[in-house]
Write a protein that holds these residues in place. Structure first.
Motif, PDB file in Angstrom:
ATOM      1  N   LYS A   7      69.718 129.525  18.191  1.00 12.28           N
ATOM      2  CA  LYS A   7      68.404 129.800  18.718  1.00 12.28           C
ATOM      3  C   LYS A   7      67.216 129.091  17.973  1.00 12.28           C
ATOM      4  N   GLU A   8      67.038 128.978  16.789  1.00 14.50           N
ATOM      5  CA  GLU A   8      65.990 128.319  15.974  1.00 14.50           C
ATOM      6  C   GLU A   8      66.009 126.682  16.537  1.00 14.50           C
ATOM      7  N   LEU A  10      67.223 125.665  19.313  1.00 20.56           N
ATOM      8  CA  LEU A  10      66.758 125.657  20.786  1.00 20.56           C
ATOM      9  C   LEU A  10      65.338 125.796  20.893  1.00 20.56           C
ATOM     10  N   LEU A 106      68.760 131.317  29.919  1.00 13.15           N
ATOM     11  CA  LEU A 106      69.798 130.400  29.913  1.00 13.15           C
ATOM     12  C   LEU A 106      70.770 130.766  30.991  1.00 13.15           C
ATOM     13  N   ARG A 130      64.160 124.373  34.484  1.00 12.13           N
ATOM     14  CA  ARG A 130      65.361 123.633  33.612  1.00 12.13           C
ATOM     15  C   ARG A 130      65.091 122.463  33.017  1.00 12.13           C
ATOM     16  N   LYS A 131      64.167 121.826  33.638  1.00 15.47           N
ATOM     17  CA  LYS A 131      63.690 120.671  32.959  1.00 15.47           C
ATOM     18  C   LYS A 131      63.160 120.801  31.472  1.00 15.47           C
ATOM     19  N   VAL A 133      64.054 123.230  29.581  1.00 18.82           N
ATOM     20  CA  VAL A 133      65.106 123.962  28.727  1.00 18.82           C
ATOM     21  C   VAL A 133      66.061 122.829  28.463  1.00 18.82           C
ATOM     22  N   LEU A 134      66.206 121.916  29.439  1.00 26.84           N
ATOM     23  CA  LEU A 134      67.204 120.810  29.190  1.00 26.84           C
ATOM     24  C   LEU A 134      66.506 119.951  27.954  1.00 26.84           C
ATOM     25  N   LYS A 135      65.303 119.736  27.828  1.00 28.36           N
ATOM     26  CA  LYS A 135      64.583 118.938  26.736  1.00 28.36           C
ATOM     27  C   LYS A 135      65.174 119.713  25.385  1.00 28.36           C
ATOM     28  N   VAL A 137      67.678 121.566  24.993  1.00 29.44           N
ATOM     29  CA  VAL A 137      69.317 121.445  24.799  1.00 29.44           C
ATOM     30  C   VAL A 137      69.357 120.180  24.067  1.00 29.44           C
ATOM     31  N   ASN A 138      69.001 119.005  24.622  1.00 28.77           N
ATOM     32  CA  ASN A 138      68.984 117.668  24.111  1.00 28.77           C
ATOM     33  C   ASN A 138      68.625 117.903  22.528  1.00 28.77           C
ATOM     34  N   LEU A 140      68.687 120.481  20.496  1.00 28.22           N
ATOM     35  CA  LEU A 140      69.964 121.039  19.904  1.00 28.22           C
ATOM     36  C   LEU A 140      71.060 120.357  19.788  1.00 28.22           C
ATOM     37  N   VAL A 141      71.564 119.638  20.792  1.00 26.32           N
ATOM     38  CA  VAL A 141      72.928 119.123  20.503  1.00 26.32           C
ATOM     39  C   VAL A 141      72.802 117.682  19.547  1.00 26.32           C
ATOM     40  N   HIS A 142      71.563 117.006  19.490  1.00 25.66           N
ATOM     41  CA  HIS A 142      71.563 115.886  18.940  1.00 25.66           C
ATOM     42  C   HIS A 142      71.130 116.177  17.438  1.00 25.66           C
TER      43      HIS A 142
END
Lengths: 160, 160
Positions: A7-8, A10, A106, A130-131, A133-135, A137-138, A140-142
């Motif tokens: 969460k942090e 994200l 989400l 979504r735009k 939130v997807l930023k 997500v990027n 988070l995953v990186h």
């Protein structure tokens, strides 16, 4: 349940998650439908919020909603929009969020391009897209495996 | 760079990530514009792929693209679409993906509702949508701290 560290990451840019009402194109429910078509074609979004005169969210209207009403027996005709208002074609009972509840956001964004945010009086505060939130997500995953070592809880399978 | 374990969780349902071409509504570049309007209004999507007669992707067409061409000096008029084809208003040079490169997909989906996937000959294979990616993101964020203990690499700050 989403873990705290997830969460942090994200929510690192939580302030950017919501686009405030003043930056979102909207129409009033009693506007003529052709006016809504004009607004939608100008702003370049497919769907925008519909408000009442007290800024409360009452629905969403999309280009599809309007174009479907233009379909006559022999083809499309803009004249079929005459005498119709936004309220006649808007989508109602739209899922909204009141808090930045990440799990809910989400989950709902799987089926909606954006979520309106309202306050306790139903007044429209802005949208979560979504735009944006997807930023997140990027981010988070990186960052995830840069900042953390992930130790498997279950016995190791094929991800050693 | 996205870490391996993060990728694994995101791609747990990789087979579902792409909607195959046979399940995606498309139009031909030389179709009359009013036909594209009909298809778009029926399928309920805002934007669909445009193909040539060899199934190669040549662009995308949206309701906005068409509605904008209906705007005349005195209002909207469907007659303005007469003699126009899809090729006259479609968006070209659209970003596509050839492989399931997760980094590229997540990056491009920040600005696009979906990404067309093409093979080495430019033939349209299907689309990767924000919807399917957000399903994977939900899986990732819910499973992450169920399956792994996250150990901070840097000195612990306020996330003990």
């Amino acid at each position: 349940m989403i873990g705290e560290k997830t969460k942090e990451l994200l929510l690192a840019n939580e302030a950017d998650l919501i686009i405030p009402a003043e930056n979102v194109a909207t129409v009033l429910y009693n506007h003529p439908l052709e006016h809504a078509l004009l607004v939608l074609s100008k702003v370049g979004y497919n769907q925008i919020p519909v408000l009442d005169s007290d800024d409360r969210l009452v629905g969403l209207i999309s280009l599809s909603n309007i174009v479907n009403r233009m379909m006559g027996l022999t083809g499309f005709d803009v004249k079929l929009l005459e005498n119709l208002t936004v309220a006649d074609v808007m989508e109602v009972n739209v899922p909204c969020v009141a808090e930045n509840d990440l799990e809910e956001i989400l989950h709902l964004l799987v089926n909606r391009p954006f979520l309106p945010k309202i306050d306790q009086n139903g007044v429209f505060c802005g949208i979560i897209t979504r735009k944006e939130v997807l930023k997140s997500v990027n981010h988070l995953v990186h960052q995830l495996e840069k900042e953390y070592v992930l130790l498997a809880k279950a016995p190791l399978k094929n991800h050693a």
